[in-house]
Design an enzyme around this catalytic site. Sequence first.
Site, PDB file in Angstrom:
ATOM      1  N   ASP A 108      -2.252  -0.622   4.654  1.00 28.95           N
ATOM      2  CA  ASP A 108      -1.940  -1.810   3.321  1.00 28.95           C
ATOM      3  C   ASP A 108      -1.049  -2.355   2.643  1.00 28.95           C
ATOM      4  O   ASP A 108      -0.243  -1.550   2.175  1.00 28.95           O
ATOM      5  CB  ASP A 108      -3.661  -1.639   2.639  1.00 28.95           C
ATOM      6  N   LEU A 119       1.576   4.055   7.786  1.00 29.31           N
ATOM      7  CA  LEU A 119       1.290   2.693   7.105  1.00 29.31           C
ATOM      8  C   LEU A 119       0.122   2.633   7.068  1.00 29.31           C
ATOM      9  O   LEU A 119      -0.592   2.066   8.522  1.00 29.31           O
ATOM     10  CB  LEU A 119       2.414   1.903   7.448  1.00 29.31           C
TER      11      LEU A 119
END
Length: 521
Positions: free
Chosen positions: A56, A54
Amino acid sequence: MTIRTETDAAPVTPALPAPGTHDDATTRRAALVAEAARDHLRPRAHVTAPGGWLNDPNGVGVRDDTYHLFYQYNPDAPVHHAIHWGHLTSADLVHWRDEPIALAPEAGADEDGCWSGVLVDDDGTPTLVYSGRRDGAESACLAVGSPDLRTWRREAANPVVAGPPAGLETTAFRDHAVWREQGRWHMLIGSGVVGLGGTALHYASDDLRTWDYLGPMVTGDAADRPDEAVLDADNHAWTGTMWECVDLFDLPAPDGGVRTVLVFSAWDHGRTLHPMYLVGRRDGDRFVPEAPARLLDLGRRHFYAPQSFTDDRAGGRRVIYGWMQEARSDGACVAAGWSGVMTLPRELTLDREGRLHARPVPEVELLRGDPVPLPGGAARADQVDVVADLVLPDGGRVDVELLATPDGAERTVLSITRRGDVAEVLLDRSASSLDPTLDVVALRGGVRVDASGVLDLRVLVDRSAVEVFVAGVPLSARVYPTRPDATGLRLSASAGGEVVAARAWRLGEAFPEPRTVEGPL
């Protein structure tokens, strides 16, 4: 966006799914989700991906009374490669549900990755404006969605902006802010001008598909490097050679007026530096700052690539998320099965001096469970929400010891010391872990103190994620103790400092159900 991990001596080869059937890939993703769930350092109250990578926050917003948070995602390995768009929904901003993957790389403008962007409403049609990556470069692309935002279709015209303007020598070109103004769409794309500094390139369009270039909205000075060893309440820093993840919005000011805020993340040839903001006003197609750029978060790269939205469900407040980068190596993330955390949602406001203040939205209190006894001696405080008022005369100091073992072999210490009208905030991570491979650089900055010497403090600890707020000035960090008894919490004061009305609660779970991965393979 380009990722470089400070703690790695050499790059890690991405662990991609082995060739095989649909069932093979599905099984591998499920195994990755299970592996991530077993890691005791993985936060529980914060947003994480089901497994894998993961970065932005993207497409944040509210639609039909549902909050949506898209994010940069690799469902197949915890490395920055073949980036997809993950998707989450929430009724309250703190409890989340996994939705099907929104975008995955396809042949064409985004075949090497669907990079950062935003969600807009095009006369009732949900539309994603994002950076497609192909052959080492990015371009502006569109995808239109179903009313429930669960299925998406690429625009045949992609890319709608193929690259930087002709004749402008840029350092990079990606990430978008898009809004509608006086009947036209406007877009900022993060970039940098070689030899000058970071910039936000300004475009306008009638239909989101054909864009006119209007010029740089504002440009930084890559030669200007403030002395970051000086601790004051302005927290100036270097603006880098390129601005990633630009974000533009208005905020009400205490004087009754309105100020325009430009947020960006300073980047330098592969190094993700820190998030920053400028406060000023619009002058036609340009932005005029009223003061030099300041740090948005004292945790620097541990609050990176933020994106915000206007929350019409809650009176039009401005809510922002940021990406908490890891401070452990790529190899450690691959072994754990996951990488990357989203901060808890924060509300932004302006003070009288034009500084941004950030505080967790009130909904974060919905995560609170049983009280945790204070002071000290908590049986388990590795998932805790602490609030207190501090009274600091000149020279007064308060320390908060976090994630500490009983013998002190592992501990993280937050110190707040008053020097005149500035409180020096220091997060000392030097003894935070027995793992010698981690990034344990001290994080620091300054907070303004008035004559009363009173500061409010909020500390949220969630396994390896730490968020600190001192009088509205945030500091985000990552901490990785190795011992299972590194859960101690203690507050103390010295030199006349006082801790008043300290309270703490156990933090609950953001994802109460087992995590799932749905979508293209």
